[in-house]
Design a protein around this motif. Structure first.
Motif, PDB file in Angstrom:
ATOM      1  N   VAL A  55       4.893  10.240   2.802  1.00  0.00           N
ATOM      2  CA  VAL A  55       3.754  10.032   3.760  1.00  0.00           C
ATOM      3  C   VAL A  55       2.364   9.968   3.131  1.00  0.00           C
ATOM      4  O   VAL A  55       1.468   9.074   3.482  1.00  0.00           O
ATOM      5  N   SER A  56       2.329  11.043   2.320  1.00  0.00           N
ATOM      6  CA  SER A  56       0.679  11.277   1.657  1.00  0.00           C
ATOM      7  C   SER A  56       0.398   9.925   0.869  1.00  0.00           C
ATOM      8  O   SER A  56      -0.711   9.845   0.618  1.00  0.00           O
ATOM      9  N   VAL A  57       1.220   9.242   0.495  1.00  0.00           N
ATOM     10  CA  VAL A  57       0.777   8.167  -0.486  1.00  0.00           C
ATOM     11  C   VAL A  57       0.999   6.798   0.145  1.00  0.00           C
ATOM     12  O   VAL A  57       0.619   5.900  -0.395  1.00  0.00           O
ATOM     13  N   ILE A  58       1.247   6.654   1.428  1.00  0.00           N
ATOM     14  CA  ILE A  58       1.383   5.424   2.130  1.00  0.00           C
ATOM     15  C   ILE A  58       0.012   4.561   2.006  1.00  0.00           C
ATOM     16  O   ILE A  58       0.149   3.506   1.729  1.00  0.00           O
ATOM     17  N   PRO A  59      -1.010   4.915   2.335  1.00  0.00           N
ATOM     18  CA  PRO A  59      -2.166   4.104   2.119  1.00  0.00           C
ATOM     19  C   PRO A  59      -2.379   3.485   0.814  1.00  0.00           C
ATOM     20  O   PRO A  59      -2.642   2.268   0.662  1.00  0.00           O
ATOM     21  N   ILE A  60      -2.274   4.269  -0.265  1.00  0.00           N
ATOM     22  CA  ILE A  60      -2.434   3.867  -1.821  1.00  0.00           C
ATOM     23  C   ILE A  60      -1.280   2.800  -1.977  1.00  0.00           C
ATOM     24  O   ILE A  60      -1.310   1.726  -2.649  1.00  0.00           O
ATOM     25  N   GLN A  61      -0.048   3.254  -1.522  1.00  0.00           N
ATOM     26  CA  GLN A  61       1.083   2.290  -1.983  1.00  0.00           C
ATOM     27  C   GLN A  61       0.789   1.061  -1.036  1.00  0.00           C
ATOM     28  O   GLN A  61       1.217  -0.047  -1.711  1.00  0.00           O
ATOM     29  N   LEU A  62       0.387   0.865   0.139  1.00  0.00           N
ATOM     30  CA  LEU A  62       0.270  -0.348   0.705  1.00  0.00           C
ATOM     31  C   LEU A  62      -1.196  -1.171  -0.017  1.00  0.00           C
ATOM     32  O   LEU A  62      -0.745  -2.638  -0.292  1.00  0.00           O
ATOM     33  N   PHE A  63      -2.081  -0.427  -0.229  1.00  0.00           N
ATOM     34  CA  PHE A  63      -3.013  -1.201  -1.091  1.00  0.00           C
ATOM     35  C   PHE A  63      -2.779  -1.525  -2.633  1.00  0.00           C
ATOM     36  O   PHE A  63      -3.130  -2.693  -2.786  1.00  0.00           O
ATOM     37  N   MET A  64      -1.911  -0.633  -3.226  1.00  0.00           N
ATOM     38  CA  MET A  64      -1.612  -1.259  -4.513  1.00  0.00           C
ATOM     39  C   MET A  64      -0.401  -2.406  -4.384  1.00  0.00           C
ATOM     40  O   MET A  64      -0.431  -3.047  -5.523  1.00  0.00           O
ATOM     41  N   THR A  65       0.248  -2.368  -3.503  1.00  0.00           N
ATOM     42  CA  THR A  65       1.220  -3.335  -3.064  1.00  0.00           C
ATOM     43  C   THR A  65       0.590  -4.695  -3.020  1.00  0.00           C
ATOM     44  O   THR A  65       1.089  -5.906  -3.576  1.00  0.00           O
ATOM     45  N   ILE A  66      -0.402  -4.866  -1.810  1.00  0.00           N
ATOM     46  CA  ILE A  66      -1.380  -6.027  -1.874  1.00  0.00           C
ATOM     47  C   ILE A  66      -1.811  -6.466  -3.226  1.00  0.00           C
ATOM     48  O   ILE A  66      -1.778  -7.644  -3.486  1.00  0.00           O
TER      49      ILE A  66
END
Length: 199
Positions: A55-66
């Motif tokens: 859960v803690s990496v969801i924001p960076i995960q979504l940003f880096m995915t885009i």
């Protein structure tokens, strides 16, 4: 009488040791002080909870995915067209986006679990010694008398799992923290008793 756990002298009528917080019973007392500055009073290890990590990496995960889908996908499309590879136009964008989307939580999970396995905080009568890190292991010793401030912090996810982070400041620029500790209020109180005893 003295506390068997930390060697602190117990005042008459006390229900808890003022140094380590242990409850006072006949079995926890003895006539002579067993204190040994080279023996830890208690040891803390952080608690690894997989879902907290993910859960803690969801924001960076979504940003880096885009970002990866657009930036790396664009370079990939250029390479596909340059070498005349027969792939759909969308393939490189989806491929790099999916690669980053799944690799970030996997790598974070792996590194954090290994880091937590190697992390240990040993609390002595006059100091705390800790070892932490995975890529680069770090060992430090901090005297309680050098700690100028401390506080307990519990994030939304941490509260759900009954864990917290204890932060210590040594001066205005440096400090250290104990992350994801179980029973944070109790541990924080025990640490504060040790700090107050030496300051």
């Amino acid at each position: 009488m003295f506390c068997k756990k930390c060697g602190n002298q117990i005042e008459n009528g006390a229900k808890f040791c003022s140094k380590c917080g242990s409850s006072i019973t006949i079995g926890n007392l003895q006539k002579t002080s067993p204190i040994d500055l080279n023996m830890p009073i208690f040891i803390i290890r952080p608690v690894f909870i997989p879902w907290v990590t993910i859960v803690s990496v969801i924001p960076i995960q979504l940003f880096m995915t885009i970002w990866a889908g657009g930036f790396l996908g664009g370079f990939g499309l250029f390479a596909v067209e340059h070498f005349n590879i027969n792939l759909p136009i969308w393939f490189t964008f989806v491929f790099f986006g999916a690669l980053v989307f799944f690799s970030i939580p996997f790598l974070t999970y792996y590194v954090k679990k290994k880091t937590y396995n190697k992390t240990k905080y040993k609390f002595y009568a006059d100091r705390v010694e800790y070892t932490e890190g995975f890529w680069t292991a770090e060992s430090k010793t901090i005297k309680y008398k050098n700690i100028i401030e401390s506080y307990l912090r519990k994030g939304i996810v941490q509260r759900k799992y009954g864990i917290g982070t204890i932060i210590f400041f040594i001066n205005n620029n440096t400090g250290f923290k104990i992350v994801d500790v179980e029973n944070p209020e109790e541990i924080y109180e025990r640490i504060q008793l040790l700090i107050d005893k030496t300051t």
